[in-house]
Design an enzyme around this catalytic site. Structure first.
Site, PDB file in Angstrom:
ATOM      1  N   HIS A   9       0.823  -1.217   0.000  1.00 53.20           N
ATOM      2  CA  HIS A   9       0.000   0.000   0.000  1.00 53.20           C
ATOM      3  C   HIS A   9       0.857   1.267   0.000  1.00 53.20           C
ATOM      4  CE1 HIS A   9       1.063  -0.065   4.222  1.00 53.20           C
ATOM      5  NE2 HIS A   9       0.631   1.184   4.313  1.00 53.20           N
ATOM      6  N   HIS A  50       1.886   6.916  -0.328  1.00 55.76           N
ATOM      7  CA  HIS A  50       1.051   6.119   0.583  1.00 55.76           C
ATOM      8  C   HIS A  50      -0.353   6.069  -0.005  1.00 55.76           C
ATOM      9  CE1 HIS A  50      -1.184   4.911   4.135  1.00 55.76           C
ATOM     10  NE2 HIS A  50      -0.023   4.574   4.682  1.00 55.76           N
TER      11      HIS A  50
END
Length: 166
Positions: A70, A85
């Site tokens: 992620h 992110h």
């Protein structure tokens, strides 16, 4: 005139950052996470994605790919590290909906796809899609300049980072 010729002062290095994701570039204050929104994680901006691919923001090396895919940190030749992110609290998805296209240590070119992600899976899991793109080491940046608005992954012109002189 002679001061300019013989000055030891170096010109500040500015790194042109390509959009990491297609969508809308927004200030960190719009991130629904206090640590990111207040800049505690580092200076930068965020992107509200309209497509599910994160790309390299500049030529560099994948300094760290998070195990759950992620997030990724890409390092520029100057030593600047940028964290991409994807979404907020998406670590709890444990990699579901994310496909890494690179690994730690890979050399990458600006605009090269790094991670594919499923926008609908993130929404269905109840997470915000807003994706911070921040300087991983706050002390590295003198100034971050952003032109907020619509961005296309791999395109430049909206995000620059002036490095601190050493």
């Amino acid at each position: 005139m002679f001061k300019k010729l013989f000055s030891n002062k170096k010109e500040a290095q500015v790194v042109e950052v390509a959009a990491a994701i297609t969508g809308r570039l927004v200030p960190l204050a719009e991130v629904p996470d206090e640590a990111f929104a207040q800049g505690m994680m580092g200076p930068g901006a965020a992107i509200d994605p309209s497509e599910g691919v994160a790309v390299a923001p500049f030529d560099g090396v994948v300094a760290h790919l998070i195990d759950t895919h992620h997030a990724v940190i890409v390092e520029h030749e100057s030593g600047l590290q940028l964290l991409i992110h994807i979404g907020i609290n998406t670590v709890s998805m444990q990699g579901s909906g994310f496909k890494a296209l690179v690994k730690t240590g890979d050399a990458v070119k600006a605009g090269q796809p790094l991670i594919e992600f499923d926008l609908e899976a993130i929404r269905a899991a109840g997470h915000s899609l807003i994706s911070p793109v921040i300087v991983a080491e706050e002390e590295a940046a003198e100034k971050v300049d952003c032109q907020y608005g619509t961005v296309k992954a791999g395109a430049t012109g909206n995000y620059t980072i002036t490095l601190k002189q050493t």
